[in-house]
Design an enzyme around this catalytic site. Structure first.
Site, PDB file in Angstrom:
ATOM      1  N   ASP A  34      -4.310   4.382  -3.990  1.00 46.52           N
ATOM      2  CA  ASP A  34      -5.558   4.126  -4.719  1.00 46.52           C
ATOM      3  C   ASP A  34      -6.432   5.374  -4.837  1.00 46.52           C
ATOM      4  OD1 ASP A  34      -5.993   0.736  -3.409  1.00 46.52           O
ATOM      5  OD2 ASP A  34      -4.678   1.585  -4.942  1.00 46.52           O
TER       6      ASP A  34
ATOM      7  N   ARG B  78     -14.469  -3.430 -12.236  1.00 42.01           N
ATOM      8  CA  ARG B  78     -13.740  -4.400 -11.393  1.00 42.01           C
ATOM      9  C   ARG B  78     -13.862  -4.015  -9.928  1.00 42.01           C
ATOM     10  NH1 ARG B  78      -7.773  -5.904 -12.701  1.00 42.01           N
ATOM     11  NH2 ARG B  78      -8.238  -6.808 -10.694  1.00 42.01           N
TER      12      ARG B  78
ATOM     13  N   ARG C 258       4.747  -5.376  -9.973  1.00 34.50           N
ATOM     14  CA  ARG C 258       3.964  -6.078  -8.935  1.00 34.50           C
ATOM     15  C   ARG C 258       4.528  -7.471  -8.639  1.00 34.50           C
ATOM     16  NH1 ARG C 258      -2.170  -4.466  -9.009  1.00 34.50           N
ATOM     17  NH2 ARG C 258      -1.826  -4.753  -6.787  1.00 34.50           N
TER      18      ARG C 258
ATOM     19  N   CYS D  70       0.929  -5.642 -14.076  1.00 37.83           N
ATOM     20  CA  CYS D  70      -0.285  -5.008 -14.616  1.00 37.83           C
ATOM     21  C   CYS D  70       0.129  -3.575 -14.969  1.00 37.83           C
ATOM     22  CB  CYS D  70      -1.425  -5.038 -13.612  1.00 37.83           C
ATOM     23  SG  CYS D  70      -1.124  -3.963 -12.224  1.00 37.83           S
TER      24      CYS D  70
ATOM     25  N   LYS E 219     -13.814  -3.892  -1.487  1.00 39.38           N
ATOM     26  CA  LYS E 219     -13.272  -4.933  -2.382  1.00 39.38           C
ATOM     27  C   LYS E 219     -11.991  -5.506  -1.782  1.00 39.38           C
ATOM     28  CE  LYS E 219     -10.630  -3.563  -5.924  1.00 39.38           C
ATOM     29  NZ  LYS E 219      -9.292  -4.167  -5.983  1.00 39.38           N
ATOM     30  N   ASN E 220     -11.113  -4.632  -1.300  1.00 39.46           N
ATOM     31  CA  ASN E 220      -9.794  -5.088  -0.855  1.00 39.46           C
ATOM     32  C   ASN E 220      -9.822  -5.770   0.513  1.00 39.46           C
ATOM     33  OD1 ASN E 220      -8.946  -4.175  -3.263  1.00 39.46           O
ATOM     34  ND2 ASN E 220      -7.837  -2.399  -2.480  1.00 39.46           N
TER      35      ASN E 220
HETATM   36  C1  EPZ Z   1      -3.127  -4.016  -2.418  1.00 39.54           C
HETATM   37  O1  EPZ Z   1      -2.383  -4.613  -3.457  1.00 39.54           O
HETATM   38  C2  EPZ Z   1      -4.401  -3.484  -3.071  1.00 39.54           C
HETATM   39  N1  EPZ Z   1      -5.117  -4.586  -3.704  1.00 39.54           N
HETATM   40  C3  EPZ Z   1      -4.053  -2.434  -4.125  1.00 39.54           C
HETATM   41  O2  EPZ Z   1      -5.283  -1.903  -4.608  1.00 39.54           O
HETATM   42  C4  EPZ Z   1      -3.282  -1.305  -3.456  1.00 39.54           C
HETATM   43  O3  EPZ Z   1      -2.914  -0.355  -4.444  1.00 39.54           O
HETATM   44  C5  EPZ Z   1      -2.036  -1.890  -2.784  1.00 39.54           C
HETATM   45  O4  EPZ Z   1      -2.418  -2.902  -1.838  1.00 39.54           O
HETATM   46  C6  EPZ Z   1      -1.247  -0.828  -2.032  1.00 39.54           C
HETATM   47  O5  EPZ Z   1      -2.064  -0.233  -1.076  1.00 39.54           O
HETATM   48  C7  EPZ Z   1      -5.825  -5.443  -2.929  1.00 39.54           C
HETATM   49  O6  EPZ Z   1      -5.837  -5.337  -1.724  1.00 39.54           O
HETATM   50  C8  EPZ Z   1      -6.595  -6.499  -3.647  1.00 39.54           C
HETATM   51  P1  EPZ Z   1       1.249  -4.288  -2.037  1.00 39.54           P
HETATM   52  P2  EPZ Z   1      -1.056  -5.468  -3.099  1.00 39.54           P
HETATM   53  O7  EPZ Z   1       1.790  -5.659  -1.966  1.00 39.54           O
HETATM   54  O8  EPZ Z   1      -1.170  -6.082  -1.784  1.00 39.54           O
HETATM   55  C9  EPZ Z   1       5.590  -3.963  -3.734  1.00 39.54           C
HETATM   56  C10 EPZ Z   1      -6.893  -1.348  -6.182  1.00 39.54           C
HETATM   57  O9  EPZ Z   1      -6.913  -0.395  -6.974  1.00 39.54           O
HETATM   58  N2  EPZ Z   1       5.668  -5.415  -3.498  1.00 39.54           N
HETATM   59  O10 EPZ Z   1       0.827  -3.598  -0.768  1.00 39.54           O
HETATM   60  O11 EPZ Z   1      -0.750  -6.323  -4.267  1.00 39.54           O
HETATM   61  C11 EPZ Z   1       4.576  -3.592  -4.809  1.00 39.54           C
HETATM   62  O12 EPZ Z   1       5.153  -3.691  -6.100  1.00 39.54           O
HETATM   63  C12 EPZ Z   1      -5.629  -2.131  -5.983  1.00 39.54           C
HETATM   64  O13 EPZ Z   1      -7.864  -1.704  -5.470  1.00 39.54           O
HETATM   65  C13 EPZ Z   1       6.903  -6.052  -3.597  1.00 39.54           C
HETATM   66  O14 EPZ Z   1       7.904  -5.437  -3.884  1.00 39.54           O
HETATM   67  O15 EPZ Z   1       0.024  -4.301  -3.029  1.00 39.54           O
HETATM   68  C14 EPZ Z   1       4.236  -2.173  -4.442  1.00 39.54           C
HETATM   69  O16 EPZ Z   1       5.231  -1.317  -4.952  1.00 39.54           O
HETATM   70  C15 EPZ Z   1      -4.530  -1.694  -6.949  1.00 39.54           C
HETATM   71  N3  EPZ Z   1       6.970  -7.398  -3.364  1.00 39.54           N
HETATM   72  C16 EPZ Z   1       4.304  -2.180  -2.907  1.00 39.54           C
HETATM   73  O17 EPZ Z   1       5.085  -3.323  -2.555  1.00 39.54           O
HETATM   74  C17 EPZ Z   1       5.865  -8.131  -3.028  1.00 39.54           C
HETATM   75  O18 EPZ Z   1       5.976  -9.354  -2.810  1.00 39.54           O
HETATM   76  C18 EPZ Z   1       2.966  -2.299  -2.220  1.00 39.54           C
HETATM   77  O19 EPZ Z   1       2.272  -3.365  -2.833  1.00 39.54           O
HETATM   78  C19 EPZ Z   1       4.612  -7.459  -2.915  1.00 39.54           C
HETATM   79  C20 EPZ Z   1       4.550  -6.100  -3.160  1.00 39.54           C
END
Ligand code: EPZ
Length: 421
Positions: free
Chosen positions: A308, A400, A121, A116, A22-23
């Site tokens: 995850d 999802r 996020r 969420c 999915k990701n």
């Molecule tokens: C991706 O989300 C995945 N989703 C998430 O999987 C996964 O948990 C996450 O990466 C971490 O591995 C998809 O790929 C669709 P991040 P993403 O930006 O990219 C902070 C699932 O269950 N952050 O890597 O949105 C954020 O709050 C989902 O399949 C900022 O601070 O996650 C988090 O603490 C859930 N500023 C950390 O970075 C930003 O602009 C990592 O988030 C962006 C993120």
């Protein structure tokens, strides 16, 4: 709404196929906005999130066909540049249409995804990265308004307070693919899904080096052409299936799982005492009567232990005698499953980003509520081993990101059925 009714106690046996990631698929679908040509994406998992992203792309002017895990998608020439709240708020990954829209049309209006259940996020890293490429971005009425005469390459540091960002790396990489000049992304995410996106962009004619490392170099090109691509298997679904086999003391071949994408999880499970055999075919979880040992985990950006897979591992530790500490460094609030597992008799104490798990002999069935995609998976695993019949409510969260997980588990001998609420 549906619920799952699971009668615990059946060891899983047999072979199960891992679906496409999915990701990986979601940002790759967003990347199809970068070309006027047709793209074909294979091994696409049939999920609610897949349909949500396809609906958004149709709204933005792409026609698509989705059949037998194969998506044929082609922009129809209209150039809608607004991704509305009603479509973006249901799925955070939609935000990664911002980079492609900006790169193709020089402007974009994308709803902020909002938080969420697993955390606030923010998207500050996405916006910072795109601004470094020359985009002028303002936030008004819950939307990111972005415009640029033309994007130009830049040197971008994308590290945040919780490390690298998967989708921010994807957003910036997609925009940089059509920017003038060279872009360097430092503290880029190294997840296999980022590598998959880069490989798809390269097949479209993008010039990218260093994908999978913390430093990615993108040299912009004038335009990108269509491509055909097969997404990688879903390493989180594979980890979930491996842990389902382990927790039920079964013997299961998780076919198609790519062990090289799951090192942190597999190493930890071996420490625990799970008997794994890795081959080209996939990961074989072999039956073992050995007592599992409690182990601590800390979730970290790839190649660290994936956030995850945290809920699923917590369920395994909840019936592993001894004490294990789970530290959530990516989403410190990602513990909605703790209260639900405790309703099933687990002894878990949450302290900020830590959860201390006192393993017990056996969980007992109870009605529980799914809250997010991966917490739901942790509750399903709990139901597989709890004494009695567990009802997991609101499993639209599960649908999802898992392709018919109930059906896959049923095929392995689990006593699980789907019913209307
Ligand atoms: C991706 O989300 C995945 N989703 C998430 O999987 C996964 O948990 C996450 O990466 C971490 O591995 C998809 O790929 C669709 P991040 P993403 O930006 O990219 C902070 C699932 O269950 N952050 O890597 O949105 C954020 O709050 C989902 O399949 C900022 O601070 O996650 C988090 O603490 C859930 N500023 C950390 O970075 C930003 O602009 C990592 O988030 C962006 C993120």
């Amino acid at each position: 709404m549906d619920k799952l009714i699971i009668e615990g106690g059946a060891p899983l046996k047999g072979t199960v196929e891992v679906s496409g990631s999915k990701n990986s698929l979601l940002p790759i679908l967003a990347a199809t906005l970068l070309t006027r040509d047709k793209c074909v994406i294979k091994n696409a998992p049939d999920l609610r999130d897949t349909v949500s992203m396809l609906r958004l792309l149709r709204y933005l002017g792409s026609n698509y066909e989705f059949k037998d895990h194969r998506i044929v998608i082609k922009p129809n020439g209209s150039s809608e540049i607004e991704a509305p709240y009603k479509l973006v708020s249901t799925m955070r990954a939609s935000f990664c249409v911002l980079g492609p829209l900006l790169a193709r049309y020089g402007r974009a209006k994308v709803s902020l995804p909002g938080g969420c259940i697993i955390g606030v996020r923010p998207v500050d890293l996405h916006l910072k990265g795109l601004a470094k490429l020359g985009a002028k971005i303002t936030i008004r009425e819950g939307y990111a308004h972005a415009e640029t005469k033309h994007l130009k390459g830049g040197h971008i540091y994308l590290g945040g307070p919780f490390g690298s960002s998967v989708l921010a790396t994807g957003n910036v990489m997609m925009a940089a693919a059509l920017a003038r000049g060279t872009t360097i992304i430092e503290s880029a995410a190294c997840e296999p899904e980022v590598v998959d996106l880069a490989r798809f962009l390269i097949k479209m004619g993008a010039r990218i080096k260093g994908e999978g490392s913390p430093c990615i170099e993108i040299t912009g090109v004038k335009e990108l052409h269509g491509a055909e691509y097969e997404v990688i298997p879903d390493r989180i679904e594979a980890a979930t299936l491996v842990m389902a086999a382990a927790i039920t003391r079964g013997e299961v071949m998780v076919r198609g799982a790519r062990a090289e994408h799951m090192t942190a999880v597999l190493e930890k499970l071996k420490d625990v005492g799970v008997n794994l055999k890795i081959s080209k075919e996939g990961i074989l979880v072999k039956k073992t009567a050995r007592k599992f040992k409690p182990f601590d985990i800390v979730t970290l950006p790839y190649p660290g232990f994936p956030t995850d897979a945290q809920a699923q591992f917590m369920t395994l530790m909840s019936i592993t005698e001894g004490i294990s500490v789970i530290t959530e460094k990516i989403y410190p609030d990602r513990f909605m499953h703790v209260a639900e597992l405790n309703r099933m008799g687990a002894q878990i104490k949450r302290e900020g980003p830590y959860a201390v798990v006192h393993g017990i002999k056996q969980l007992s069935a109870a009605p529980v509520m799914a809250s997010d995609l991966r917490a739901s998976a942790g509750l399903v695993l709990a139901g597989l081993v709890a004494r009695g019949k567990t009802e997991v409510h609101r499993i639209y969260h599960l649908d999802r990101g898992y392709e018919r997980l109930d059906f896959k588990l049923q095929r392995l001998g689990a006593r699980i059925e789907r019913a209307r609420e």
